[in-house]
Design an enzyme around this catalytic site. Structure first.
Site, PDB file in Angstrom:
ATOM      1  N   GLY A   1       0.792  -1.220   0.000  1.00 13.89           N
ATOM      2  CA  GLY A   1       0.000   0.000   0.000  1.00 13.89           C
ATOM      3  C   GLY A   1       0.825   1.270   0.000  1.00 13.89           C
ATOM      4  O   GLY A   1       0.283   2.364  -0.037  1.00 13.89           O
ATOM      5  N   CYS A   2       2.147   1.136   0.017  1.00 15.51           N
ATOM      6  CA  CYS A   2       3.063   2.284   0.104  1.00 15.51           C
ATOM      7  C   CYS A   2       3.778   2.479  -1.231  1.00 15.51           C
ATOM      8  O   CYS A   2       4.431   1.562  -1.732  1.00 15.51           O
ATOM      9  CB  CYS A   2       4.074   2.022   1.222  1.00 15.51           C
ATOM     10  SG  CYS A   2       5.442   3.184   1.288  1.00 15.51           S
ATOM     11  N   SER A   3       3.670   3.671  -1.796  1.00 14.82           N
ATOM     12  CA  SER A   3       4.312   3.925  -3.098  1.00 14.82           C
ATOM     13  C   SER A   3       5.833   3.820  -3.006  1.00 14.82           C
ATOM     14  O   SER A   3       6.472   3.335  -3.944  1.00 14.82           O
ATOM     15  CB  SER A   3       3.887   5.276  -3.662  1.00 14.82           C
ATOM     16  OG  SER A   3       4.319   6.332  -2.823  1.00 14.82           O
TER      17      SER A   3
END
Length: 139
Positions: A10-12
């Protein structure tokens, strides 16, 4: 020793690090640390190997950080490690562990120190160039 990434899909920043590792021709061991957190000893070992203080490896922007009062400068490394193990969302990411060392890859370009030289261009998912057409760091 294979390359390992502590990954949060979920983290770019984490997605970009994974893409960069794969761009280097490496399929890393992907550890979804939110589902399978490292042991307390392993967490402390990787933080030390990355040359960080425990406080530098905690995700201070996480709402839980403030809720738990983890910004208290009197808290020991042990207390911070305990909080990170109890709440893995507090572990900053992405950590990359490779034969060349361990790093918290923020900014992403830190990962380049752990990977073989890249010759093809690479851009983050937002389009920001990291490696130019000549295989050089864009910044």
């Amino acid at each position: 020793m294979p390359v390992e990434i502590w990954h949060n899909p979920g983290c770019s920043a984490s997605r970009n690090a994974l893409a960069l590792i794969r761009h280097a021709g490496i399929e890393p061991v992907i550890v979804d640390y939110l589902k399978t957190p490292p042991s307390r000893d392993r967490l402390a070992e990787v933080i030390a190997a990355a040359g960080l203080r425990v406080r530098d490896a905690i995700r201070a922007k996480e709402k839980l950080h403030a809720e738990l009062g983890l910004d208290d400068p009197s808290l020991s490394d042990d207390a911070l490690l305990d909080a990170m193990i109890a709440h893995p969302i507090l572990i900053n990411r992405p950590f990359v562990i490779a034969p060349a060392g361990a790093r918290l890859c923020r900014p992403l370009e830190v990962a380049l120190d752990l990977l073989p030289p890249l010759t093809a261009p690479f851009a983050k998912e937002d389009g920001e160039l990291v490696i130019d057409a000549d295989g050089r760091r864009a910044r």
